[in-house]
Design an enzyme around this catalytic site. Sequence first.
Site, PDB file in Angstrom:
ATOM      1  N   LYS A  10      27.444  61.723  31.705  1.00  0.00           N
ATOM      2  CA  LYS A  10      26.700  60.509  32.059  1.00  0.00           C
ATOM      3  C   LYS A  10      27.039  60.103  33.483  1.00  0.00           C
ATOM      4  O   LYS A  10      28.202  60.137  33.880  1.00  0.00           O
ATOM      5  CB  LYS A  10      27.033  59.373  31.088  1.00  0.00           C
ATOM      6  N   ASP A  15      34.134  55.805  30.782  1.00  0.00           N
ATOM      7  CA  ASP A  15      35.185  55.517  31.759  1.00  0.00           C
ATOM      8  C   ASP A  15      35.659  54.069  31.602  1.00  0.00           C
ATOM      9  O   ASP A  15      36.589  53.630  32.291  1.00  0.00           O
ATOM     10  CB  ASP A  15      34.754  55.849  33.196  1.00  0.00           C
ATOM     11  N   SER A  16      35.059  53.350  30.637  1.00  0.00           N
ATOM     12  CA  SER A  16      35.603  52.044  30.241  1.00  0.00           C
ATOM     13  C   SER A  16      37.051  52.198  29.794  1.00  0.00           C
ATOM     14  O   SER A  16      37.774  51.206  29.693  1.00  0.00           O
ATOM     15  CB  SER A  16      34.763  51.441  29.106  1.00  0.00           C
ATOM     16  N   ASP A  18      31.645  60.421  30.448  1.00  0.00           N
ATOM     17  CA  ASP A  18      31.336  59.782  31.725  1.00  0.00           C
ATOM     18  C   ASP A  18      31.902  60.582  32.893  1.00  0.00           C
ATOM     19  O   ASP A  18      33.064  60.989  32.868  1.00  0.00           O
ATOM     20  CB  ASP A  18      31.973  58.382  31.778  1.00  0.00           C
ATOM     21  N   GLU A  59      22.263  49.035  30.387  1.00  0.00           N
ATOM     22  CA  GLU A  59      23.306  48.028  30.134  1.00  0.00           C
ATOM     23  C   GLU A  59      22.937  46.673  30.733  1.00  0.00           C
ATOM     24  O   GLU A  59      22.568  46.579  31.916  1.00  0.00           O
ATOM     25  CB  GLU A  59      24.633  48.522  30.731  1.00  0.00           C
ATOM     26  N   GLU A  98      25.981  57.133  36.670  1.00  0.00           N
ATOM     27  CA  GLU A  98      25.433  55.786  36.886  1.00  0.00           C
ATOM     28  C   GLU A  98      24.635  55.731  38.182  1.00  0.00           C
ATOM     29  O   GLU A  98      25.173  56.082  39.247  1.00  0.00           O
ATOM     30  CB  GLU A  98      26.575  54.763  36.989  1.00  0.00           C
TER      31      GLU A  98
END
Length: 263
Positions: free
Chosen positions: A112, A45-46, A84, A181, A114
Amino acid sequence: MKPTTLADLRQLKKEKRKFATITAYDASFAHLFAEQGINVMLIGDSLGMTVQGFDSTLPVTIEDMSYHTRSVRAGAPHSFLIADMPFMSYATAEQSFDNAATLMRSGANMVKIEGGDWLCDTVTLLAERAVPVCGHLGLTPQSVNLLSGYKVQGRDAPGAQKLLNDAIALEKAGMQLLVLECVPTELAQRVTEALEIPVIGIGAGNMTDGQILVMHDALGITARAPKFAKNFLKETGNIRDAIRLYIEQVESGAYPDQAHSFN
Ligand code: KIV
């Protein structure tokens, strides 16, 4: 060509062979990365920052992620693709089922998410429904407002212990891969050794099983790149050689060195 699977990644960990992964958002780059030997890609999602130009990942939607996952799958039919789940798309179990299904139908092999041990139930429920889950701990960009910025995490003993406990709890819940990260190398090493599943680092030193870089950082496109990022294009002058150099340096452990790590 044989598709890359989770079992292949677990085998690499067992054999202590490091592997390189990268973000991809479109078919052309995905094809180029696969051609040079990258078998695992993240539709991160960057893309909210690198492709869409926002100042965080928060505006990214499930429709955006689905569109880019389809594009990457078209360019890299045999690669293992992690997609993501964007901000707030897994806030409840029901939301996570629908949204994970959208990404898997778009071509992802894994989603993924978070966060720490509060996600254990979600991980178990998704795994029971045949959706493999990659966790993401340390600096979790969707929490940028809670974290007050993009900062190294787990520097103090309680923070480090909490992160280790979260990783162990998520693995027990069924997590199959972990992205770590922006954490100190020593903590990343502890987590990597404590888990049976492969751990992929970004700004987490060279002791993890795999590495990931945002493609714009690896190719020197990002205006203000983070400390851990390395511009491989600068050394090589063309994109294909840059990606091969990245793979070589990850596999040999040369990247990330001290200058690109946190201690
Ligand atoms: O969105 C992304 O690109 C990521 C990487 C930084 C791991 O989550």
